[in-house]
Design a protein around this motif. Sequence first.
Motif, short mmCIF file in Angstrom:
data_model
loop_
_atom_site.label_atom_id
_atom_site.label_comp_id
_atom_site.label_asym_id
_atom_site.label_seq_id
_atom_site.Cartn_x
_atom_site.Cartn_y
_atom_site.Cartn_z
N SER A 262 0.95 -1.16 -0.04
CA SER A 262 -0.02 0.02 0.03
C SER A 262 0.81 1.38 -0.03
O SER A 262 0.68 2.22 -0.62
CB SER A 262 -0.92 -0.03 1.38
OG SER A 262 -1.74 -1.31 1.24
N PHE A 263 1.69 1.30 0.75
CA PHE A 263 2.66 2.30 0.71
C PHE A 263 3.45 2.62 -0.58
O PHE A 263 3.69 3.78 -1.02
CB PHE A 263 4.09 2.28 2.13
CG PHE A 263 5.00 3.18 1.68
CD1 PHE A 263 4.91 4.35 2.47
CD2 PHE A 263 6.47 2.72 1.11
CE1 PHE A 263 5.99 5.25 2.16
CE2 PHE A 263 7.41 3.60 1.04
CZ PHE A 263 7.07 5.04 1.58
N THR A 264 3.77 1.35 -1.06
CA THR A 264 4.57 1.77 -2.38
C THR A 264 3.54 2.24 -3.42
O THR A 264 3.88 3.04 -4.24
CB THR A 264 5.03 0.13 -2.99
OG1 THR A 264 5.81 -0.28 -2.11
CG2 THR A 264 5.55 0.32 -4.29
N ILE A 265 2.06 1.68 -3.50
CA ILE A 265 1.30 2.21 -4.38
C ILE A 265 1.09 3.79 -4.11
O ILE A 265 0.92 4.68 -4.90
CB ILE A 265 -0.09 1.38 -4.46
CG1 ILE A 265 0.08 0.13 -4.73
CG2 ILE A 265 -1.19 2.34 -4.93
CD1 ILE A 265 -0.97 -0.84 -4.66
N ALA A 266 0.88 4.16 -2.95
CA ALA A 266 0.73 5.67 -2.59
C ALA A 266 1.93 6.21 -2.74
O ALA A 266 1.76 7.57 -3.43
CB ALA A 266 0.65 5.54 -1.07
N PHE A 267 3.34 5.78 -2.73
CA PHE A 267 4.31 6.61 -3.28
C PHE A 267 4.50 6.87 -4.48
O PHE A 267 4.65 7.84 -4.97
CB PHE A 267 5.56 5.84 -2.61
CG PHE A 267 7.19 6.51 -2.99
CD1 PHE A 267 7.43 7.44 -2.23
CD2 PHE A 267 7.51 6.10 -4.12
CE1 PHE A 267 8.67 7.87 -2.75
CE2 PHE A 267 8.70 6.32 -4.54
CZ PHE A 267 9.39 7.55 -4.01
N LEU A 268 3.94 5.61 -5.49
CA LEU A 268 4.21 5.83 -6.86
C LEU A 268 3.05 6.91 -7.33
O LEU A 268 3.43 7.60 -8.18
CB LEU A 268 3.93 4.47 -7.47
CG LEU A 268 5.02 3.37 -7.38
CD1 LEU A 268 4.41 2.18 -7.85
CD2 LEU A 268 6.33 3.96 -8.29
N ALA A 269 1.97 6.85 -6.77
CA ALA A 269 0.86 7.63 -7.00
C ALA A 269 1.25 8.98 -6.54
O ALA A 269 0.91 9.89 -7.45
CB ALA A 269 -0.58 7.30 -6.45
N PRO A 311 -5.26 0.84 -8.85
CA PRO A 311 -4.61 2.00 -8.44
C PRO A 311 -4.42 3.07 -9.63
O PRO A 311 -4.32 2.68 -10.83
CB PRO A 311 -3.14 1.69 -8.03
CG PRO A 311 -3.46 0.40 -7.60
CD PRO A 311 -4.33 -0.36 -8.66
N ALA A 312 -4.38 4.34 -9.48
CA ALA A 312 -4.51 5.57 -10.30
C ALA A 312 -3.59 6.46 -10.10
O ALA A 312 -3.40 6.92 -8.83
CB ALA A 312 -5.98 6.00 -10.67
#
Length: 565
Positions: A262-269, A311-312
């Motif tokens: 989740s952190f990786t997705i948030a960071f990437l986004a 994710p977007a």
Amino acid sequence: MDAVSARKYLRLYVPKLVTVLSEGYGWRDLRSDAIAGLTVAIVALPLAMALAIASGTTPEKGLYTAIVAGFLISALGGSRVQIGGPTAAFIPVVFVVIQKFGFGGLILCTLLAGLMLIGAGLLRLGTLMKYMPQPVITGFTAGIAVSIFSSQIKDALGLSMGTVPADFLERWMAYAQHLSTTQPAAVALTLVSLAVIMAIRRWRPGWPGFLIALIVCTALGVGLALPAETIGSRFGGLPSNLPIFDVPHIPFERTRELLPSSFTIAFLAGVESLLSAVVADGMIGGRHRSNGELVAQGVANVGSALFGGLPATGAIARTATNVRAGGRTPVAGMIHAALLLVFMLALAPLMKFVPLAALAAVLLVVAWNMSEIEHFRHTLSAPKGDGLVLLLTFGLTVFFDLTVAIEVGLVVSAFVFMFRMADAVEVSAGIKLLDENGDDRAAGDDASQRARLPPGVEVFQISGPLFFGAANRLDDLLDQFQKPPRVFILRMRLVPIIDASGVHALKTLLERCRRRSIVLVISGLQPQPQRVIRQMALHPHEGELYFVDHYEAALALSEQLCPRE
């Protein structure tokens, strides 16, 4: 917090859509936004499906994401022209999450990431994103590009094999074991698709190459009855109804295990959306609200998850397409999402004939563009510490884990910085990073120094190391002038060291000067900055960029470039 502070705080989160509508919005604006929205929708249609398939799920999930998240990002975001949706950067992490935890696990990951982004925006952490070291971003992005490329080999060659392994080395071992099952029809369609995309980019760059390639390959596949796998043969027909608000089973008991992803997705986004917003600002001369953009990205990811999407984030290529097509307000992004919904409902019966090899070719091109090989090589020419961070982040992204790559890249960047600061501490102690006075303390009175400047000439001085944590200080220099100068002198006598991000900031400043027809003069470079700037190929150019030894030489040159009346 008093009333005035509260109003200032809330202004950070006012959507750009509200700002645009308050400025006045007419039919001419709507026409331009509608054309841009249609153009971006045509580009986004094949990408959304291809990205979803590469992520290990069904193509309609990508369309749901582009529709729901794309609409919310434009309606609530802090950028005038940002286009949101699924992007290639998410493929490796999404693929692994779906394999380990199922699609319900991905929904939970996306929800948590959305909440993290909302929290980051409310805590005003958006401004911290600009401090991300350039070698970390470059290595991370190139590593993701390699992962995307390797994930498409199965469909590009039409290999008859089960699920593609998530691990990079295991994946290529599996490809090698099944190479004998290569399907000539799939290889032919992949090559045709690549050829069409490349030809259109060279001779008709304004045409939607991805969509045309899919149409050509689909027509060949159906017309010649080629034995190549299609969307319909693998996934069945696409749904021809509206996205449904339906939350699948979510393994809440595995929340702790899903937090790193989740952190990786948030960071990437967060990083990709703000990078895209910065690129868009440069194209339209605007200014985004970074914290408001993060909140909008968070809401969009929550919305996408609740409608069964992926994710977007802000998509740089689609955002640039929007600007080039004439989009200037968030309405263009909202129209793009609405038209994607129309396309999905109208074209669903035909999409089942699209060959998976053609979609794989689309993602092979996306991976190539994303790799930015020249930028990768350019960063390798930086000092050894930056090269180490670049290669370490790249290797960990490809062979291990995205989260580990980010964490290690940042930690090593911090150590490299501390090592450099240890060498420079005696020089830089007690000196401000950026002094807006026209002269340093040793040169005498500021007012008398400024009086010597010819009309149309401005001067700033940097004091201290120009590294990744300070490079962004150059971003707003030119915006401080009501009337752009004809010559801009940047004094760097008190800059003991510079890194790759600092050189990148200088190149960005030079590009902004070029667009405004401002001549940039850099004076007083010390040996280390001079050596690094030369290594990274920032050379003087007649009429655009000059390097001089000291401030007096800069004044003399500015007199020649801007003679007094």
